[in-house]
Write a protein that holds these residues in place. Structure first.
Motif, PDB file in Angstrom:
ATOM      1  N   SER A 249       0.714  -1.183  -0.035  1.00 13.55           N
ATOM      2  CA  SER A 249      -0.030   0.019   0.006  1.00 13.55           C
ATOM      3  C   SER A 249       1.092   1.159   0.014  1.00 13.55           C
ATOM      4  CB  SER A 249      -0.798   0.028   1.220  1.00 13.55           C
ATOM      5  OG  SER A 249      -0.374  -0.028   2.495  1.00 13.55           O
ATOM      6  N   ALA A 250       0.623   2.156  -0.838  1.00 11.80           N
ATOM      7  CA  ALA A 250       1.401   3.452  -0.906  1.00 11.80           C
ATOM      8  C   ALA A 250       0.852   4.333  -0.028  1.00 11.80           C
ATOM      9  CB  ALA A 250       1.190   3.940  -2.365  1.00 11.80           C
ATOM     10  N   ALA A 251       2.006   5.249   0.413  1.00 10.64           N
ATOM     11  CA  ALA A 251       1.596   6.146   1.656  1.00 10.64           C
ATOM     12  C   ALA A 251       1.682   7.577   1.144  1.00 10.64           C
ATOM     13  CB  ALA A 251       2.627   5.860   2.553  1.00 10.64           C
ATOM     14  N   ARG A 267       4.406   0.854   1.441  1.00 11.96           N
ATOM     15  CA  ARG A 267       4.554  -0.258   2.588  1.00 11.96           C
ATOM     16  C   ARG A 267       4.207  -1.507   2.192  1.00 11.96           C
ATOM     17  NH1 ARG A 267      -0.041   3.490   5.610  1.00 11.96           N
ATOM     18  NH2 ARG A 267      -0.917   2.855   3.630  1.00 11.96           N
ATOM     19  N   GLY A 268       4.868  -2.425   2.988  1.00  9.91           N
ATOM     20  CA  GLY A 268       4.864  -3.881   2.570  1.00  9.91           C
ATOM     21  C   GLY A 268       6.193  -4.116   1.755  1.00  9.91           C
ATOM     22  N   SER A 269       6.336  -3.627   0.554  1.00  9.90           N
ATOM     23  CA  SER A 269       7.393  -3.909  -0.157  1.00  9.90           C
ATOM     24  C   SER A 269       8.743  -2.936   0.688  1.00  9.90           C
ATOM     25  CB  SER A 269       7.600  -3.544  -1.541  1.00  9.90           C
ATOM     26  OG  SER A 269       6.887  -4.504  -2.093  1.00  9.90           O
ATOM     27  N   ASN A 270       8.233  -2.155   1.319  1.00  7.59           N
ATOM     28  CA  ASN A 270       9.181  -1.261   2.080  1.00  7.59           C
ATOM     29  C   ASN A 270      10.259  -0.457   1.384  1.00  7.59           C
ATOM     30  OD1 ASN A 270       7.543  -1.763   4.522  1.00  7.59           O
ATOM     31  ND2 ASN A 270       8.976  -3.292   5.021  1.00  7.59           N
ATOM     32  N   VAL A 271       9.815   0.052   0.108  1.00  8.24           N
ATOM     33  CA  VAL A 271      10.662   0.825  -0.567  1.00  8.24           C
ATOM     34  C   VAL A 271      10.158   2.130  -0.972  1.00  8.24           C
ATOM     35  CG1 VAL A 271      11.103  -1.338  -1.997  1.00  8.24           C
ATOM     36  CG2 VAL A 271       9.357   0.184  -2.810  1.00  8.24           C
ATOM     37  N   ILE A 272      11.105   3.024  -1.489  1.00 11.65           N
ATOM     38  CA  ILE A 272      10.625   4.419  -1.898  1.00 11.65           C
ATOM     39  C   ILE A 272      10.834   4.308  -3.375  1.00 11.65           C
ATOM     40  CG2 ILE A 272      11.495   7.035  -1.932  1.00 11.65           C
ATOM     41  CD1 ILE A 272      10.284   6.168   0.961  1.00 11.65           C
ATOM     42  N   ARG A 298       5.658   4.842   6.693  1.00 11.89           N
ATOM     43  CA  ARG A 298       4.325   5.500   6.556  1.00 11.89           C
ATOM     44  C   ARG A 298       4.492   7.003   6.179  1.00 11.89           C
ATOM     45  NH1 ARG A 298      -0.301   5.119  10.056  1.00 11.89           N
ATOM     46  NH2 ARG A 298      -1.429   6.931   9.878  1.00 11.89           N
ATOM     47  N   HIS A 299       5.692   7.772   6.033  1.00  9.05           N
ATOM     48  CA  HIS A 299       5.834   9.357   5.944  1.00  9.05           C
ATOM     49  C   HIS A 299       7.142   9.487   5.614  1.00  9.05           C
ATOM     50  CE1 HIS A 299       5.171  13.699   6.457  1.00  9.05           C
ATOM     51  NE2 HIS A 299       4.151  13.421   5.621  1.00  9.05           N
ATOM     52  N   HIS A 300       7.435  10.503   4.727  1.00 10.61           N
ATOM     53  CA  HIS A 300       8.876  10.827   4.455  1.00 10.61           C
ATOM     54  C   HIS A 300       9.004  12.436   4.256  1.00 10.61           C
ATOM     55  CE1 HIS A 300       7.344   9.176   0.791  1.00 10.61           C
ATOM     56  NE2 HIS A 300       8.147  10.078  -0.011  1.00 10.61           N
ATOM     57  N   LEU A 301      10.221  12.624   4.394  1.00 14.59           N
ATOM     58  CA  LEU A 301      10.537  14.332   4.053  1.00 14.59           C
ATOM     59  C   LEU A 301      11.616  14.570   3.348  1.00 14.59           C
ATOM     60  CD1 LEU A 301       9.903  17.293   5.100  1.00 14.59           C
ATOM     61  CD2 LEU A 301      11.095  16.605   7.240  1.00 14.59           C
ATOM     62  N   VAL A 302      11.718  15.357   2.463  1.00 11.59           N
ATOM     63  CA  VAL A 302      13.023  15.777   1.873  1.00 11.59           C
ATOM     64  C   VAL A 302      13.389  17.186   2.667  1.00 11.59           C
ATOM     65  CG1 VAL A 302      13.971  16.748  -0.288  1.00 11.59           C
ATOM     66  CG2 VAL A 302      12.572  14.825  -0.181  1.00 11.59           C
ATOM     67  N   PRO A 341       6.749   6.248  14.639  1.00  3.03           N
ATOM     68  CA  PRO A 341       6.728   7.608  13.859  1.00  3.03           C
ATOM     69  C   PRO A 341       5.844   7.413  12.794  1.00  3.03           C
ATOM     70  CG  PRO A 341       8.697   6.543  13.178  1.00  3.03           C
ATOM     71  CD  PRO A 341       8.010   5.827  14.375  1.00  3.03           C
ATOM     72  N   THR A 342       4.841   8.370  12.652  1.00  7.29           N
ATOM     73  CA  THR A 342       3.741   8.424  11.415  1.00  7.29           C
ATOM     74  C   THR A 342       3.815   9.606  10.504  1.00  7.29           C
ATOM     75  OG1 THR A 342       2.061   9.288  12.979  1.00  7.29           O
ATOM     76  CG2 THR A 342       2.125   6.832  12.833  1.00  7.29           C
ATOM     77  N   ALA A 343       4.586  10.848  10.842  1.00 10.59           N
ATOM     78  CA  ALA A 343       4.528  11.852   9.957  1.00 10.59           C
ATOM     79  C   ALA A 343       6.092  12.707  10.722  1.00 10.59           C
ATOM     80  CB  ALA A 343       3.288  12.828  10.385  1.00 10.59           C
ATOM     81  N   LEU A 344       6.474  13.342   9.678  1.00  9.09           N
ATOM     82  CA  LEU A 344       7.300  14.427   9.856  1.00  9.09           C
ATOM     83  C   LEU A 344       7.286  15.628   9.454  1.00  9.09           C
ATOM     84  CD1 LEU A 344      10.306  11.839   8.438  1.00  9.09           C
ATOM     85  CD2 LEU A 344       9.693  12.168  11.037  1.00  9.09           C
ATOM     86  N   VAL A 345       7.260  16.772  10.090  1.00 10.05           N
ATOM     87  CA  VAL A 345       6.705  18.079   9.753  1.00 10.05           C
ATOM     88  C   VAL A 345       7.628  18.968  10.421  1.00 10.05           C
ATOM     89  CG1 VAL A 345       4.885  19.724   9.927  1.00 10.05           C
ATOM     90  CG2 VAL A 345       4.401  17.219   9.956  1.00 10.05           C
ATOM     91  N   PRO A 346       8.552  19.871   9.513  1.00  8.56           N
ATOM     92  CA  PRO A 346       9.398  20.773  10.105  1.00  8.56           C
ATOM     93  C   PRO A 346       8.747  21.996  10.911  1.00  8.56           C
ATOM     94  CG  PRO A 346       9.928  20.376   7.876  1.00  8.56           C
ATOM     95  CD  PRO A 346       8.458  19.452   8.001  1.00  8.56           C
TER      96      PRO A 346
END
Length: 348
Positions: A249-251, A267-272, A298-302, A341-346
């Motif tokens: 499932s994509a996030a 998620r599942g394959s656990n790839v970006i 679950r979430h990622h940030l550049v 962790p479920t979200a990354l917010v500056p």
């Protein structure tokens, strides 16, 4: 402190015990210039703040209480602390996302459980005042499930460059575009129906004006763009280079700082999945899939030249350096253990 250790602050959304997680509330991370992250502690104890938004000009943070069906405002306190600001406001079932207007006029909450989209007007201190439920979704694919209506599942909102708002409905496979009217909330403008069963989840706007939408179920990226103010679906394609598995499932989807590459967590394959953005922003081409560095991204940030990936189930945030030419993440440079962790917010 040396220049290499100059830091900014990142808030972490989390799941606490009521959501099956191991955190205690909103987390605080120091983000250093060398790409490393430092756990500062729990900024405030609160139930399952699975998504967070930050006021554009005030030291105020907003968090959902996913299991409690509420939204709460917090004010900065000390170096990395937060304290409640006002009473929590009622939301809907499984409130999973919040977004703040860049002008600080309102906050929008999306509710996965019952499909509600709610707008809360904000006062001059960032406090939530008026609460306005938006019109409920009508399934544009209803004719495909006669007698078996599907549950509306609002999942995210995005304030567009022109001031309108776009929301995803994962259950109805639709995008809804709204206009904000002070004192009334969100007024329906138009809708875009995406393919049946795709499950649009999160979205980001490119500098070209195109909006890229990642679908949780079909693991795709859809491109919608406005023609004379009306958004239309102009392209679709896979979110990964190597395909996906049945349990995937994509996030999240986000862009690099130049808007030349998009990154999709699966998620599942656990790839970006790394995708190259076409020059005019109308198409995305998968380049490569990279291991995300943990379980359940679950979430990622550049952040500049760094990619931080939050893994809900393995309790870690993996950090990669991004190649400025190819956009590809290099080897893992840092791994931080932090609970659920479920979200990354500056922060601002």
């Amino acid at each position: 402190m040396t220049s290499s250790k100059q830091q900014t602050l990142i808030w972490t959304g989390t799941y606490t015990a009521d959501g099956g997680g191991r955190a205690e509330g909103v987390g605080a991370l120091a983000a250093h210039q060398d790409g490393t992250l430092e756990w500062k502690g729990t900024a405030v104890k609160t139930d399952s703040p699975s998504f967070i938004a930050v006021h554009p000009t005030l030291p105020v943070v907003y968090a959902v209480a996913e299991q409690r069906q509420m939204v709460q405002a917090f004010r900065r306190s000390g170096e990395f602390g937060l304290e409640p600001a006002g009473d929590p406001q009622p939301a809907g079932e499984s409130t999973c996302h919040v977004a703040v207007d860049p002008l600080g006029r309102f906050l929008i909450a999306a509710c996965w459980g019952d499909g509600q989209v709610l707008l809360y007007e904000l006062d001059h201190d960032g406090g939530m005042t008026g609460r306005f439920p938006a019109a409920p979704s009508l399934d544009p694919h209803g004719s495909l499930t006669p007698g078996q209506p599907r549950q509306s599942r609002a999942h995210a909102s995005l304030i567009l460059a022109d001031g309108r708002v776009m929301t995803t409905d994962l259950g109805h496979d639709s995008l809804r575009i709204w206009r904000y009217e002070p004192g009334a909330g969100l007024i329906a403008d138009h809708e875009v129906a995406l393919p049946f069963g795709s499950g649009p989840r999160h979205l980001v706007q490119h500098r070209s004006g195109s909006v890229f939408v990642v679908s949780e179920y079909s693991i795709e990226v859809f491109v919608v763009k406005a023609d004379a103010g009306t958004f239309e679906l102009i392209n679709r394609g896979p979110a990964t280079a190597g395909g996906s598995r049945a349990e995937d499932s994509a996030a999240e989807i986000c862009l690099d700082q130049d808007g030349n590459h998009a990154y999709v967590g699966v998620r599942g394959s656990n790839v970006i999945g790394v995708l190259r953005v076409g020059a005019d922003g109308t198409d995305l081409s998968p380049v490569k899939d990279v291991a995300s560095g943990g379980n359940w991204p679950r979430h990622h940030l550049v952040r500049g030249r760094w990619l931080h990936v939050a893994h809900e189930r393995s309790d870690n945030i993996a950090t990669f350096a991004l190649d400025p030419a190819t956009g590809l993440p290099g080897p893992l440079i840092h791994n931080l253990q932090t609970p659920s962790p479920t979200a990354l917010v500056p922060s601002n």
